[in-house]
Design an enzyme around this catalytic site. Structure first.
Site, PDB file in Angstrom:
ATOM      1  N   LYS A  81       3.120  11.065  -3.456  1.00 13.73           N
ATOM      2  CA  LYS A  81       1.619  10.540  -4.192  1.00 13.73           C
ATOM      3  C   LYS A  81       0.798  11.345  -4.938  1.00 13.73           C
ATOM      4  O   LYS A  81       0.126  11.632  -6.300  1.00 13.73           O
ATOM      5  CB  LYS A  81       1.037   9.312  -3.296  1.00 13.73           C
ATOM      6  CG  LYS A  81       0.752   8.213  -3.786  1.00 13.73           C
ATOM      7  CD  LYS A  81      -1.149   7.859  -2.657  1.00 13.73           C
ATOM      8  CE  LYS A  81      -1.888   7.067  -3.539  1.00 13.73           C
ATOM      9  NZ  LYS A  81      -2.072   5.724  -1.972  1.00 13.73           N
ATOM     10  N   ASP A 130       1.024  -1.242   0.213  1.00 13.12           N
ATOM     11  CA  ASP A 130       0.269  -0.129   0.104  1.00 13.12           C
ATOM     12  C   ASP A 130       0.870   0.577   0.212  1.00 13.12           C
ATOM     13  O   ASP A 130       1.768   1.661   1.219  1.00 13.12           O
ATOM     14  CB  ASP A 130      -1.097   0.106   0.982  1.00 13.12           C
ATOM     15  CG  ASP A 130      -1.626   1.023   1.662  1.00 13.12           C
ATOM     16  OD1 ASP A 130      -2.092   2.047   0.189  1.00 13.12           O
ATOM     17  OD2 ASP A 130      -2.463   1.546   2.392  1.00 13.12           O
ATOM     18  N   GLU A 153      -7.025   0.502  -4.039  1.00 15.88           N
ATOM     19  CA  GLU A 153      -7.365   0.259  -3.058  1.00 15.88           C
ATOM     20  C   GLU A 153      -8.428   0.145  -2.221  1.00 15.88           C
ATOM     21  O   GLU A 153      -8.519  -1.190  -1.354  1.00 15.88           O
ATOM     22  CB  GLU A 153      -6.637   1.893  -2.438  1.00 15.88           C
ATOM     23  CG  GLU A 153      -5.375   2.006  -2.877  1.00 15.88           C
ATOM     24  CD  GLU A 153      -5.220   3.350  -2.531  1.00 15.88           C
ATOM     25  OE1 GLU A 153      -5.675   3.818  -2.096  1.00 15.88           O
ATOM     26  OE2 GLU A 153      -4.173   3.992  -2.739  1.00 15.88           O
ATOM     27  N   ASP A 188     -12.525   5.480   2.744  1.00 19.84           N
ATOM     28  CA  ASP A 188     -11.722   5.910   2.790  1.00 19.84           C
ATOM     29  C   ASP A 188     -11.657   7.007   3.442  1.00 19.84           C
ATOM     30  O   ASP A 188     -11.086   7.840   2.797  1.00 19.84           O
ATOM     31  CB  ASP A 188     -11.204   4.666   1.644  1.00 19.84           C
ATOM     32  CG  ASP A 188      -8.693   5.268   2.492  1.00 19.84           C
ATOM     33  OD1 ASP A 188      -8.681   5.822   2.855  1.00 19.84           O
ATOM     34  OD2 ASP A 188      -8.819   4.726   0.723  1.00 19.84           O
TER      35      ASP A 188
END
Ligand code: AMP
Length: 626
Positions: A87, A24, A187, A211
């Site tokens: 990211k 991850d 994800e 999330d």
């Protein structure tokens, strides 16, 4: 202890069952997981404390590169050389992130707004891919320490909304870190896999994955049917998360501390903030309070000798607007998926901030369902990635293995150019083809050379094999139609077939493209193509200009011969002079000069060509009645 075996045919050392890990690669934290005794497990650091590796890279004065917890401590003391949230920059151009520039404490290079962003650290520039590769290397070290063996294959997760560029950038980062990225997984899909959802055969389930991390919020609606995951919609806010909760606590305490009745000539809140050390202290205490309030009702602490406190009820009042915003995103995601709340079968909670009781209660209330929250919300995505890795390793037999080809496959065309037929990362099995023709009148044979690699010139790529299509019936250049098909089967075997369509003449070969090529070589080839992209582009355009010029020179000479009688002496002389100038230009290295010479020749000869065409038509019509 790992077991190795030696392949007696080529002497290579093989590990019979390679471990494929799940990663991850998060905005705030990253994790690596693998199947340990049949259970997906996240790996802790050497200190045995946490499974989280902060996604932070620090470049120290002595050139040392530090990743993770140690780098996190440098966020305050050396922000210019400490890179976080990389990211957010993956696969983006400066134009894409211009508005958010203030968010980053380090320098993002503003050179050419359309090219991919680079980050300046001291005198060097880094791409987000290189920085992510450093985080991935840290994770690779972590798992290799745990297992005592080398690990080279991984599944990496990305947000469901990541586009092709962002996914490709993630793959490239894996390659640079020495990892063969077998699959990029969404994800939310990984989170659903971690809970074993979607395993019931014949059942279609609709799942919401909520999330809420430190700095981002994502809601994804998935449909799972016979083991196939489909993203129906995604929504969210790329600047909403637990960090906002910390900030409102800080603001609340600052107000408390500087309120007239509690102040004994104390600093104003502005002054508090300006004090860096205090700023850091209060932020850390706010995060501690938030975490504590996930299990207790009241938090009490001390700041510079003064007491501060917060009750869960007050905290909930402070963060309620943020929670409401996440629910608005959920509404939008449902609307986009054309679903009602009642059509959602299951809700999965992901991200550290879903530990906040108000968040759980609100989400559960919104979807009218008990949510899935028994797994650690920080680990759930990595756990699911490891399950996906296990599926790819062939340990879960009932699921289909889809693979990709790691490097582009193509053939050599005029001038030594690589013409890609199957681009890298194409899912295999796959099939692609294109039609070619001859470049010389009466050409009987055509050599087909097959290459693998990302460079524009075949001489820099890897030759896989060649064959000759012999016995093409004599025809003027450009007339034969030669169809070349590349068929890459599920075992990675490439079948190349060439067929001349007018005569049905056919030849083929079979090649195994990955035979004898190591992961390191593949990573090097890829790196090479990234580093040489600019020079490759220049040589490609020069070669293309020369090819175009050569074709024009051939047809120019032919034109002069065939239409001698309709051209005046001065027209012939000028055409010849322009042809000569073009021939000279092709000997040089300046593609613009070649283009200019082509244009001049075309411009001058266009009216002559019209006249020649009229003359030909008149000739053909002579003696015929219309
Ligand atoms: P992630 O990006 O998923 O790693 O989430 C990190 C966020 O979760 C940070 O804002 C943390 O402060 C927050 N977090 C971690 N543990 C807790 C907790 N027990 N209660 C509330 N928030 C937490």
């Amino acid at each position: 202890m790992a077991t190795f075996s030696i392949n007696l045919k080529d002497g290579s050392v093989e590990q019979p069952k390679p471990v494929i890990v799940g990663i991850d690669l998060g905005t705030t934290n990253s994790l690596v997981a693998y199947m340990k005794d049949g259970r997906s497990t996240c790996v802790k650091g050497k200190d045995g404390k946490s499974t989280l590796v902060p996604s932070i890279v620090h470049f120290a004065q002595n050139e040392e590169i530090i990743v993770g917890d140690a780098a996190k401590t440098k966020l305050e003391t050396d922000p210019a050389n400490t890179i976080y949230s990389v990211k957010r920059l993956m696969g983006k151009s400066f134009k894409d992130v211009r508005e958010q520039q203030d968010f980053f404490g380090y320098q993002i290079l503003d050179d050419d707004t359309d090219s991919l962003v680079k980050i300046r650290v001291k005198t060097r520039f880094y791409t987000p891919v290189e920085l992510s590769a450093l985080i991935l290397k840290e994770l690779k070290n972590r798992i290799e320490n745990e297992l005592g063996t080398a690990v080279s294959k991984a599944v990496i997760t990305v947000p469901a909304y990541f586009n092709d560029n962002q996914r490709q950038a993630t793959r490239d980062a894996g390659k640079l870190a020495g990892l063969d990225v077998l699959r990029i997984v969404n994800e939310p899909t990984a989170a659903a896999l971690a809970y074993g959802l979607g395993n019931e055969e014949g059942r279609t389930e609709t799942i919401a994955v909520y999330d809420l991390g430190g700095g981002t919020f994502d809601i994804s609606i998935l449909r799972i049917e016979n083991g196939i995951f489909e993203v129906l919609s995604t929504n969210g806010d790329t600047f909403l998360g637990g960090d906002d909760f910390d900030r409102v606590i800080v603001d609340f305490w600052l107000k408390q501390l500087s309120a007239p009745h509690s102040s004994d000539g104390f600093m104003s809140s502005d002054e508090w903030i300006k004090n860096k050390e205090f700023g850091q202290q209060i932020r850390l205490l706010a995060e501690a309070a938030k975490k504590a309030l996930s299990s207790v009702e009241v938090f009490e602490g001390e700041l510079n000798g003064r007491k501060v406190s917060l009750t869960r009820a007050t905290f909930e009042g402070l963060i309620e607007p943020f929670v409401r915003r996440t629910l608005d995103c959920c509404k939008n995601a449902l609307r986009d998926a054309k679903l009602d709340v009642g059509q959602i079968d299951k809700v999965v909670m992901v991200g550290g901030s879903t530990r906040v009781p108000l968040v759980k209660k609100s989400v559960s209330g919104f979807f009218q369902k008990t949510v899935f929250d028994s797994l650690d919300p920080d680990e759930v995505v990595a756990l699911g990635a490891a399950i996906q890795a296990d599926i790819l390793a062939g340990n879960q037999k009932d699921l289909l293995l889809l693979d990709v080809t790691p490097l582009s496959l193509g053939i050599e065309t005029v001038g030594g150019l690589m013409d890609v037929i199957i681009p890298r990362n194409s899912k295999i099995p796959t099939k692609a083809g294109r039609q070619y023709t001859t470049s010389v009148d009466g050409q009987k044979n055509l050599k087909i050379s097959v290459y693998q690699g990302e460079r524009d010139l075949v001489e820099h790529n890897r030759k896989l094999g060649e064959f000759i299509l012999k016995g093409i019936p004599p025809m003027p250049a450009g007339l034969p139609k030669i169809d070349i098909q590349f068929i890459l089967n599920a075992d990675g075997i490439l079948f190349v077939r060439a067929r001349e369509l007018r005569s049905n003449l056919e030849q083929h070969i079979e090649i195994r493209p990955t035979y004898g090529i190591s992961e390191e070589e593949m990573a090097l080839m890829l790196l090479d193509s990234i580093q040489n992209a600019q020079t490759d582009m220049q040589s490609r355009s020069l070669l293309e200009a020369r090819n175009e010029a050569n074709n024009l020179l051939l047809s120019g000479d032919k034109f002069l011969q065939q239409h001698n009688e309709i051209l005046s002496e001065s027209e012939k002389a000028t055409t010849q002079a322009l042809l000569k100038a073009l021939r000279e230009a092709t000997k040089g290295e300046d593609k613009d000069a070649i283009h200019r010479a082509i244009e001049e020749l075309n411009e001058y000869t266009a009216p002559l060509a019209h006249r020649a065409l009229d003359a030909t038509i008149r000739q053909a019509m002579r003696g015929k009645k219309v």
